[in-house]
Each structure stands twice: as C-alpha cells, then as structure tokens.
Design an enzyme around this catalytic site. Structure first.
Site, PDB file in Angstrom:
ATOM      1  N   GLY A  10      -7.996 -30.446  15.968  1.00  0.00           N
ATOM      2  CA  GLY A  10      -9.027 -29.659  15.273  1.00  0.00           C
ATOM      3  C   GLY A  10     -10.332 -29.736  16.043  1.00  0.00           C
ATOM      4  CE1 TYR A  70     -10.113 -30.791   2.966  1.00  0.00           C
ATOM      5  CE2 TYR A  70     -11.716 -31.018   1.199  1.00  0.00           C
ATOM      6  CZ  TYR A  70     -11.355 -31.203   2.520  1.00  0.00           C
ATOM      7  OH  TYR A  70     -12.237 -31.795   3.387  1.00  0.00           O
ATOM      8  N   GLY A  97     -13.246 -27.152  15.387  1.00  0.00           N
ATOM      9  CA  GLY A  97     -13.727 -26.923  14.026  1.00  0.00           C
ATOM     10  C   GLY A  97     -15.162 -27.415  13.892  1.00  0.00           C
ATOM     11  CD  GLN A  98     -19.256 -28.194   9.236  1.00  0.00           C
ATOM     12  OE1 GLN A  98     -18.396 -28.530   8.432  1.00  0.00           O
ATOM     13  NE2 GLN A  98     -20.532 -28.105   8.905  1.00  0.00           N
ATOM     14  CE  LYS A 156      -9.523 -34.087   3.912  1.00  0.00           C
ATOM     15  NZ  LYS A 156      -9.140 -34.297   5.314  1.00  0.00           N
ATOM     16  CB  ILE A 171     -20.667 -31.982   7.389  1.00  0.00           C
ATOM     17  CG1 ILE A 171     -20.151 -33.351   6.951  1.00  0.00           C
ATOM     18  CG2 ILE A 171     -21.314 -32.078   8.768  1.00  0.00           C
ATOM     19  CD1 ILE A 171     -19.114 -33.924   7.818  1.00  0.00           C
TER      20      ILE A 171
HETATM   21  N1  SER Z   1     -16.905 -29.704   2.938  1.00  0.00           N
HETATM   22  C1  SER Z   1     -15.631 -29.786   2.302  1.00  0.00           C
HETATM   23  C2  SER Z   1     -15.361 -28.623   1.449  1.00  0.00           C
HETATM   24  O1  SER Z   1     -16.305 -28.102   0.881  1.00  0.00           O
HETATM   25  C3  SER Z   1     -15.536 -31.033   1.489  1.00  0.00           C
HETATM   26  O2  SER Z   1     -14.899 -31.999   2.211  1.00  0.00           O
HETATM   27  O3  SER Z   1     -14.251 -28.255   1.303  1.00  0.00           O
END
Ligand code: SER
Length: 314
Positions: free
Chosen positions: A8, A139, A11-12, A143, A169
């Site tokens: 990845g 998601y 990615g960001q 996690k 982030i």
């Molecule tokens: N930044 C992520 C999201 O909003 C959270 O881990 O899905």
C-alpha cells in the site's frame, strides 16, 4: 531494519512513510509495493501488484531479502461498506499472508489498526487502551480481528508484530480514499480552491485526528522501541487532537475565507460509532509517544503546503 517492504506504498500513509524510510535507511533499502497512484516524481524501488497475493509477497521477500514489512494495504471505513466481502478478503487475507510469511522468514511487521476497531458500546471519551471492541463497520471488524490475529502470531509464533490504532490522519501529499475522517483533509482543498465546503458530517461531530508527520514519527518510534518495553501486541491507542467540523472551520477561517454547509450522509453513523477522544497513556509510557502538532499548527502547515502544491498565491 535493513531491507524493508511497504505494501500500500502509494496510499495516504505510504506516500509519506516510504520517503521517511528512504531517508532513514537509504533508497535501496525500501521496496514500495503498490498498483495505482504512483507519483511521476517517485524515486526508489517500485514493485507493482495487488494484494492479497501470497506468492507475490514470497517472491519479493526472497528477491530483496526483506526483514521488515510495513503492511499498509487496506480498504477504509466508508468504501468498505460498499463491498464488505471484498473488504474482509483484502484486509484479512493480506494480513494473514504477511503474518505467515513473517513466521517462515522471521520478519518484523508493522500493521496499522484504527479508531474504527472501537464501536458504539466503547466508552467514547478518553477511550482506554483495553476496552470493549464491538465495531459495526466491516473495516472495523477487520481491524479488531486483525489486532487479535497479530497478538496471536506474536504469542504462538513469536512474530515481532507491532501496531497502532491511528486516528483520522490529515495530510496534503496524497488524498485519502474512502474514509470517514477524510472531511478533515477535503475541507482544506475546498477552502483553498472554492472558499466553501459541503461537509458530510454534522458540525458537532468530534473525532480524534492526527497530522501525518506525527503519524509517521509514531510508526517509526514504535518500530525502534526495544522489544521488552512493549506491553501491547494487539494495537496501541494513539492520540494527538480531537475536533469537530465547526471547530476546524473556525481555525481555517483564521487564514482564509471559508463557508461550510452541512449535509450528513451514511458516514455520520460511522462517525457516531467511534470515540471522540483517545487515552494513549500506555503508548506514552511504553515507548515515549508524544504528539507535536496541535490544530493551529496542522492547519497552518496544511494551508502553506497546499498553497505550494497548487501554486495558489492568495
Ligand atoms: N481514517 C479511517 C477512516 O475514516 C479511520 O481509520 O476510515
């Protein structure tokens, strides 16, 4: 860490972690694995591929004599709800593959968890390190399950796997994709380009956030921490700031004109299921974590850097 693989990589987080790793260890020591968004000015080792793909990972680990993997591949919260089955498959299978390869080749692993591991039954303010984990997004499910899998591989196979629960982030290099906290990035782009922003969360939705430089530094500091200092092998709570869209708007308005309207959508329910603030005292004690960016500093930095990026002079 001599030979590092980052999945990845474009990615960001990868877009900023890869250069930080290249600076620290040299360009030849970092292999960037990705499939899209490769910046035209990227320099370093690039491998193209889409995970999960255990065979590809095995090949790369052998080819580059990899000793550490930063496994960043993930579908995020909002996008994950469009195709939950794919989200489970990508997020969980790729993590299992990485952990299995880590057993075989004695690799160290960094894997990001998230505030999404928490859910509506978690205490919402100063959320403790050890608490109720009943996430309601796919998601978040990946996690929470992933955290337990990491701990399991550590206990059973002695894999040195380390993790943090990133808050939202904020960064200017690569735009995030498909998250719930992404408004706090998009608002800066729209403020500079249009002077207005339509926010998909309510004005008083408080979420934990962090500037990218802090997130990258936290990642590296955790990976440098001595093994015996670590008391958490699921994932460390990690915090910097918490704010609402209204508070962030107010801070941005100190620099540039901005009008924000609110049209909450499906992401509101996701945000409402997450904590408002995080107690990261265990990370602070175990490996000395301390954030540097508050909301004024991150706002100042975002506006300065985005002005440069888009050659905006006003
Ligand atoms: N930044 C992520 C999201 O909003 C959270 O881990 O899905």
């Amino acid at each position: 860490m001599k030979n590092i693989l980052v999945t990845g990589a474009f990615g960001q987080i990868g877009s900023e972690l890869v250069p930080a790793l290249q600076n620290a260890y040299g360009e030849k020591s970092v292999v960037a694995l990705g499939n899209t968004h490769i910046p035209h000015d990227f320099t370093g080792i690039v491998e193209m591929g889409r995970l999960p793909d255990a065979q590809l990972l095995n090949t790369l680990v052998k080819k580059y004599k990899i000793d550490t993997i930063f496994h960043l591949v993930s579908l995020l919260s909002a996008k994950g709800e469009i195709d939950p089955a794919l989200t489970w498959h990508v997020n969980m299978q790729s993590l299992r593959d990485v952990l299995d390869i880590a057993v075989t080749h004695k690799l160290r692993v960094f894997w990001p968890s998230s505030i999404a591991a928490f859910g509506p039954t978690t205490p919402r303010t100063s959320t403790p390190q050890r608490t109720i984990l009943e996430p309601t997004t796919m998601y978040g499910v990946t996690k929470t399950a992933g955290e337990l899998l990491c701990q399991y591989y550590h206990l059973k196979y002695e894999v040195d796997v380390r993790s943090v629960r990133y808050p939202g982030i904020i960064s200017y290099k690569a735009e995030p994709g498909g998250g719930t906290t992404d408004y706090a990035v998009a608002i800066y782009y729209e403020a500079l380009k249009q002077g207005k922003y339509m926010c998909y969360l309510k004005s008083d939705t408080m979420l934990p956030m962090m500037y990218m430089d802090d997130a990258v530094r936290a990642t590296l500091e955790l990976m440098h921490a001595p093994d015996d200092a670590l008391t958490v092998r699921t994932s460390y709570n990690l915090a910097a700031v918490s704010f609402t869209p209204a508070q962030l708007t107010h801070e941005i308005q100190k620099h540039i004109p901005l009008t924000v309207s609110y049209a909450p959508d499906h992401r509101q329910a996701i945000a409402d299921s997450w904590p408002q603030s995080i107690d990261d005292s265990v990370a602070r004690v175990d490996w000395g974590w301390k954030h540097a960016y508050d909301v004024p500093l991150l706002t100042h930095t975002m506006i300065r850097e985005l002005r440069k990026k888009f050659s905006i002079t006003r």
